[in-house]
Scaffold this active site. Structure first.
Site, PDB file in Angstrom:
ATOM      1  N   ASP A   1     105.612 -16.780 -43.942  1.00 26.41           N
ATOM      2  CA  ASP A   1     107.093 -16.455 -43.981  1.00 26.41           C
ATOM      3  C   ASP A   1     107.845 -16.797 -42.992  1.00 26.41           C
ATOM      4  O   ASP A   1     109.196 -16.629 -42.847  1.00 26.41           O
ATOM      5  CB  ASP A   1     107.205 -14.831 -44.274  1.00 26.41           C
ATOM      6  CG  ASP A   1     106.259 -14.406 -45.617  1.00 26.41           C
ATOM      7  OD1 ASP A   1     106.491 -15.171 -46.503  1.00 26.41           O
ATOM      8  OD2 ASP A   1     105.677 -13.161 -45.532  1.00 26.41           O
TER       9      ASP A   1
ATOM     10  N   ASP B   1     106.200 -10.540 -44.080  1.00 29.25           N
ATOM     11  CA  ASP B   1     105.430 -10.111 -43.223  1.00 29.25           C
ATOM     12  C   ASP B   1     104.216 -11.326 -42.468  1.00 29.25           C
ATOM     13  O   ASP B   1     103.818 -11.118 -41.548  1.00 29.25           O
ATOM     14  CB  ASP B   1     104.355  -9.225 -43.723  1.00 29.25           C
ATOM     15  CG  ASP B   1     103.591  -9.639 -44.726  1.00 29.25           C
ATOM     16  OD1 ASP B   1     104.256 -10.446 -45.660  1.00 29.25           O
ATOM     17  OD2 ASP B   1     102.293  -9.748 -44.836  1.00 29.25           O
TER      18      ASP B   1
ATOM     19  N   ASP C   1     109.459 -11.054 -49.778  1.00 27.42           N
ATOM     20  CA  ASP C   1     108.308 -11.512 -49.942  1.00 27.42           C
ATOM     21  C   ASP C   1     107.425 -10.526 -51.021  1.00 27.42           C
ATOM     22  O   ASP C   1     107.701  -9.318 -50.820  1.00 27.42           O
ATOM     23  CB  ASP C   1     107.676 -11.712 -48.632  1.00 27.42           C
ATOM     24  CG  ASP C   1     106.128 -12.207 -48.598  1.00 27.42           C
ATOM     25  OD1 ASP C   1     105.868 -13.194 -49.311  1.00 27.42           O
ATOM     26  OD2 ASP C   1     105.379 -11.233 -48.133  1.00 27.42           O
TER      27      ASP C   1
HETATM   28  N1  LIG Z   1      92.322 -17.090 -48.209  1.00 30.10           N
HETATM   29  C1  LIG Z   1      92.528 -17.009 -49.661  1.00 30.10           C
HETATM   30  N2  LIG Z   1      91.725 -17.005 -50.334  1.00 30.10           N
HETATM   31  C2  LIG Z   1      91.924 -17.054 -51.780  1.00 30.10           C
HETATM   32  N3  LIG Z   1      92.903 -17.374 -52.065  1.00 30.10           N
HETATM   33  C3  LIG Z   1      93.966 -17.504 -51.230  1.00 30.10           C
HETATM   34  C4  LIG Z   1      93.585 -17.441 -50.147  1.00 30.10           C
HETATM   35  N4  LIG Z   1      95.120 -17.658 -49.384  1.00 30.10           N
HETATM   36  C5  LIG Z   1      95.801 -17.932 -50.529  1.00 30.10           C
HETATM   37  N5  LIG Z   1      95.350 -17.884 -51.337  1.00 30.10           N
HETATM   38  C6  LIG Z   1      95.849 -18.171 -52.808  1.00 30.10           C
HETATM   39  O1  LIG Z   1      97.173 -18.860 -52.720  1.00 30.10           O
HETATM   40  C7  LIG Z   1      98.068 -18.113 -53.150  1.00 30.10           C
HETATM   41  C8  LIG Z   1      99.280 -18.328 -52.480  1.00 30.10           C
HETATM   42  O2  LIG Z   1      99.023 -17.907 -51.188  1.00 30.10           O
HETATM   43  P1  LIG Z   1     100.451 -17.505 -50.287  1.00 30.10           P
HETATM   44  O3  LIG Z   1      99.964 -17.246 -48.912  1.00 30.10           O
HETATM   45  O4  LIG Z   1     101.226 -18.597 -50.337  1.00 30.10           O
HETATM   46  O5  LIG Z   1     101.262 -16.279 -50.976  1.00 30.10           O
HETATM   47  P2  LIG Z   1     100.724 -14.635 -51.074  1.00 30.10           P
HETATM   48  O6  LIG Z   1     100.316 -14.358 -49.861  1.00 30.10           O
HETATM   49  O7  LIG Z   1     100.044 -14.700 -52.253  1.00 30.10           O
HETATM   50  O8  LIG Z   1     102.037 -14.199 -51.627  1.00 30.10           O
HETATM   51  P3  LIG Z   1     103.330 -14.064 -50.899  1.00 30.10           P
HETATM   52  O9  LIG Z   1     104.165 -15.056 -50.542  1.00 30.10           O
HETATM   53  O10 LIG Z   1     104.212 -12.835 -51.575  1.00 30.10           O
HETATM   54  O11 LIG Z   1     103.224 -13.222 -49.448  1.00 30.10           O
HETATM   55  C9  LIG Z   1      97.632 -16.650 -53.239  1.00 30.10           C
HETATM   56  O12 LIG Z   1      98.293 -16.115 -54.216  1.00 30.10           O
HETATM   57  C10 LIG Z   1      96.165 -17.042 -53.725  1.00 30.10           C
HETATM   58  O13 LIG Z   1      95.778 -17.224 -54.943  1.00 30.10           O
END
Ligand SMILES: Nc1ncnc2c1ncn2[C@@H]1O[C@H](COP(=O)(O)OP(=O)(O)OP(=O)(O)O)[C@@H](O)[C@H]1O
Ligand SMILES: [Cu+]
Length: 870
Positions: A439, A435, A236
């Site tokens: 996931d 984490d 991730d």
């Molecule tokens: N609380 C939030 N505020 C703003 N944007 C968000 C928020 N949560 C998610 N996003 C947007 O959605 C996208 C995808 O989120 P997701 O949680 O699926 O992946 P990530 O945490 O960014 O990456 P990874 O999968 O590597 O952990 C993020 O990159 C962000 O652009």
């Protein structure tokens, strides 16, 4: 006349015989009826469900005592009474609720719990059974050991039975039952699979312990076994490759918005978000000490962003997909977004009331160890993938920075598990490291789920391994450790199997023709040694170090590679050497003397001896006449024996009935045979020791007959395993001048032989035991002699023959220490200046006595006396 021995000793010989049939085996068997090996193993951790079948008061009482004792100890360590209370209630309660479920972790002191339940299992002998729900440390069943074990047990029993039957039916005529029992027992001992059973759990235990030391918490044995098989590692991005603590790096407002006004609206909107980017925005607002309005509504859109209402305005913060979904035009922010993504940062679009208002750029730092970890993973042969919900450009940028070629970006949380499954369908064994909450499904789907210790609880719960510090090199360590652990398990199994496969035939007597038999004692020593070597080999895992770098993975130093095999090979070599040495030792003269040899050794170690043993050594059992023993003794003398010249006597021993040569001749008092030749008038004496000629049942010795005349030949020998000698008497006529018969007259009680003055004291009385005593002084100096050496395993030999030569007895001098215990005639022991002999004279009359002793310089002296028994 007969040889005497004291009743006290006779009694102890008998009791020793009875004790030999001791009941100890039986009791061991009963306790073994339900081996609680599995339960003990299960106790290492994890929930256990215990079912108690009330089986009488005795069992209950034993368990209760054990439990109360354990409870006391447990409480002393700050535990609670509950689990014990439950067990007790189940024991004495209604049968319907006798099934209780306990987690061993409920026992605050797990070892205590282990002791209690294992002890209880043994005590109850099956009254208490356990089933293990999920044993986190259950050993992986590599090579199908468990399945093979039951088959092996049957095979071993069959081999042992066949060994017994084989030797019992087709072994040589004599002593075959002894051989059959000995070999069958040796087979059973050597086949004991303890080393086999220890190989896997010990290695897994040490491996998981070592892993914990390295900050890798391994939840179960399978995970440790699985890690070495990995072909793909999926990482991730946020929080795994990066630290997961992003900071707001830029705010690009549009139109009339300024950074502070945007943040003042965005921060409250993000307060409900658990996503790291939300926290980054909130932190930035806090830093600027902005006056924040309250949030009226909040909705997290996983994988997209958030939708909230702050101060009456609708706030949308998230990725391109979120904006597209709500028809927000972001074209004026596209350039800034591209630039941010290109630099590996995450662009977040902000729309106020569905109008694009600003671009918030969030930058996360890549963990310093990530690039190295990824290089090492690739060196180990794993395909490394990045899996992220972030936009493709950002992902690609980060991937480039850490050296990942395979990227899956903009994956919705719900689809992450699906991507893992797709990799698995391509034939990969997949590890997933992550984490976040998003996931968790992927972690569970992966063959090996690896949670970052700083991540969410859900992720940790869904995974098999937790990396405490979040250092991705922990995955490398886990794989390397897994490979080493499994290699160690295989080494242990190989060793255990090889040891059994090689030694079972030896134990069964396959090398009997070469004179090699595996003594059961040696077999049990070997068995214990094999376990020790397997366990100590597993302990060597504690020296495991994580590979220092890619170089070391690709080209491990020769020393490391060799040490993996050197240990057990070394143990094998040493064992072989020790075994060979012991076998050779068992062929030495001392060992062949059997019980005397063992006793000699025992005494030399200073160990206290069992009375039965010492009695056995000193007790003289009256000899059996050859006729009664069913043995025929033939003595062949050369046709023309000339007095005064050596003649070769051939003694042939055979079964009186079948005529088959006697082949089980053992040693008696260190020699194969005692031949005592006296002239009929008892005027000459010779004590000879014929040696086997190599022909079955045949012995030979050179004898000198001083004159012509009739000679009495008394022969004594012993069959293997017998307590008593066989005695045979025969006359030989030797041609030549016969001296005039002098007739016996009592001799002086004192005489000098070879410079030694020997005195014979004591009354010779017919019909009861006569206590006679020899005393020795140096004839020249008058000094008492106290340095006589043992002679043929006795302090001294006395041959007694009655007038006319009809009676014969061969006695040994008795020596006792101050406390009345017998002193054995062992090498190094010294005797004198007095020696006692107990003799029994049947009838009154004249008797000839020859005392034979060994001087300090090794000379044997013979002192003849004639005494009258009254
Ligand atoms: N609380 C939030 N505020 C703003 N944007 C968000 C928020 N949560 C998610 N996003 C947007 O959605 C996208 C995808 O989120 P997701 O949680 O699926 O992946 P990530 O945490 O960014 O990456 P990874 O999968 O590597 O952990 C993020 O990159 C962000 O652009
Ligand atoms: Cu064993």
């Amino acid at each position: 006349m007969s040889v005497s021995f004291r009743p006290r000793r006779q009694a102890s010989v008998r009791s020793a015989g009875a004790a030999d049939r001791g009941p100890s085996f039986r009791s061991a068997g009963a306790a073994d009826r339900r081996p609680s090996f599995r339960s003990v193993r299960a106790l290492q951790a994890g929930p256990v469900s215990i079912r108690i079948q009330p089986r009488g008061l005795a069992v209950g009482a034993v368990l209760a005592v054990l439990l109360v004792a354990a409870m006391a100890l447990h409480l002393a360590h700050g535990g609670t009474v509950l689990p014990y209370g439950q067990v007790l209630a189940a024991l004495f309660g209604d049968e319907s609720d006798s099934k209780i479920h306990l987690a061993v972790t409920e026992f605050r002191a797990p070892r205590m719990a282990a002791a209690v339940v294992a002890g209880a299992c043994l005590a109850a002998a099956g009254a208490l059974t356990q089933t293990v729900a999920r044993n986190p440390l259950a050993s992986p069943d590599i090579l199908g050991v468990t399945a093979g074990a039951s088959l092996g047990a049957v095979a071993v029993l069959v081999i042992a039975a066949a060994t017994f039957a084989g030797w019992a039916l087709f072994g040589q005529e004599t002593g075959r039952l002894t051989l059959a029992i000995g070999t069958a027992i040796a087979v059973l001992i050597i086949a004991c699979p303890c080393a086999l059973g220890l190989a896997t759990p010990t290695a897994v235990l040490v491996g998981t312990g070592k892993a914990a030391e390295l900050g890798i918490l391994i939840g179960n044995g399978e995970a440790l076994e699985q890690a070495r098989r990995l072909t793909a590692v999926v990482l991730d991005k946020t929080g795994t490759i990066t630290t997961g603590k992003p900071g707001l790096s830029a705010v690009t407002p549009l139109g009339s918005w300024d950074a502070d006004r945007i943040l003042a609206l965005a921060a409250p909107a993000e307060t409900g978000s658990e996503h790291p980017v939300g926290e980054a925005i909130a932190a930035a607002a806090r830093e600027r000490a902005l006056d924040l309005p309250v949030v009226q509504r909040f909705e997290a859109l996983p994988g997209h962003g958030i939708d909230a209402t702050v101060d009456g305005r609708r706030m949308l913060i998230g990725n391109q997909a979120l904006m597209d979904a709500h028809g927000v035009d972001t074209s004026r922010l596209a350039a800034a977004a591209r630039e941010a993504a290109g630099a590996g940062q995450t662009p977040l679009f902000t729309a106020v009331d569905l109008q694009a208002a600003a671009l918030l750029t969030v930058a996360d730092t890549i963990r310093p160890e990530s690039a190295e970890a990824i290089a090492q993973l690739k060196a180990l042969g794993a395909e490394v993938w990045m899996l992220t919900g972030d936009n493709a450009a950002t992902a690609a940028s980060v991937a480039r920075a850490v050296g990942i070629e395979h990227v899956m970006a903009e994956v919705l949380p719900a689809d992450k598990a699906e991507r893992i499954r797709a990799l698995q369908q391509d034939g990969h064994v997949v590890a997933m490291a992550g984490d976040g909450i998003n996931d968790a499904p992927a972690l569970a789907q992966a063959d090996l789920g690896i949670a970052i210790g700083t991540g969410t609880d859900v992720a940790i719960a869904a995974s098999d391994i937790t990396l405490v510090g979040g250092d991705l090199r922990g995955i490398v360590s886990a794989i390397a450790l897994s490979r080493r652990t499994v290699a160690t398990i295989k080494q242990g199994l190989f060793w255990a199997f090889a040891y059994n496969i090689l030694l079972i035939p030896v134990a069964a007597g396959a090398l009997y023709f070469a004179g090699v038999l595996l003594d059961p004692i040696l077999a049990s020593a070997a068995m214990a040694m094999s376990s020790v070597s397997v366990v100590s080999n597993a302990l060597r895992l504690r020296r495991f170090r994580r590979p220092a770098g890619v170089e070391e993975i690709l080209r491990p130093p020769l020393r490391t590679r060799m040490s993996h095999y050197a240990y057990l090979a070394g143990v094998a070599a040493v064992s072989l050497a020790v075994g060979t040495a012991l076998t050779l030792l068992s062929h030495t003269d001392a060992a062949q003397r059997g019980m005397n040899g063992v006793l000699a050794w025992t005494q030399s170690t200073g160990m206290p001896m069992r009375p039965a043993m010492s009695t056995m050594m000193t007790t003289d059992v009256p000899p059996t006449p050859a006729d009664d023993a069913g043995v025929s003794v033939r003595i062949d003398v050369p046709a023309h024996v000339r007095p005064g010249e050596p003649a070769r006597l051939l003694i042939s021993l055979a079964d009186a009935e079948t005529g088959a040569p006697l082949e089980d001749l053992g040693r008696s008092h260190e020699v194969w045979m005692h031949l005592i030749i006296t002239r009929a008038d008892l005027g000459t004496f010779a004590h000879l020791h014929p040696e086997p000629t190599g022909r079955p049942g045949q012995l030979a010795v050179d004898a000198v007959f001083p004159t012509g005349g009739t000679y009495l030949v008394n022969t004594e020998f012993r069959r293997q395993g017998d307590m008593a000698d066989i005695h045979h008497a025969q006359q030989l006529a030797i041609g030549g001048p016969v001296p005039a018969a002098a007739g016996l007259v009592p001799t002086p009680r004192e005489q000098v032989v070879d410079g030694v003055r020997i005195r014979l004291d004591g009354e010779a009385a017919a019909g009861r035991t006569s206590e006679l005593a020899f005393s020795f002084t140096d004839a020249a100096t008058g000094r008492p002699l106290d340095n006589l050496q043992p002679y043929l395993a006795a302090a001294g030999h006395v041959v007694i023959m009655g007038d006319g030569g009809t009676d014969f007895a061969h006695e040994h001098a008795d020596v006792e220490d101050a406390s009345g215990n017998p002193v054995f005639a062992l090498p190094g022991q010294r005797f004198g200046p007095e020696l006692d002999v107990h003799a029994h004279f049947d009838e009154p009359g004249l008797y000839r006595l020859w005392g034979q002793f060994c001087l300090a310089d090794g000379r044997i002296i013979t002192a003849p006396f004639t005494v009258r028994a009254s």
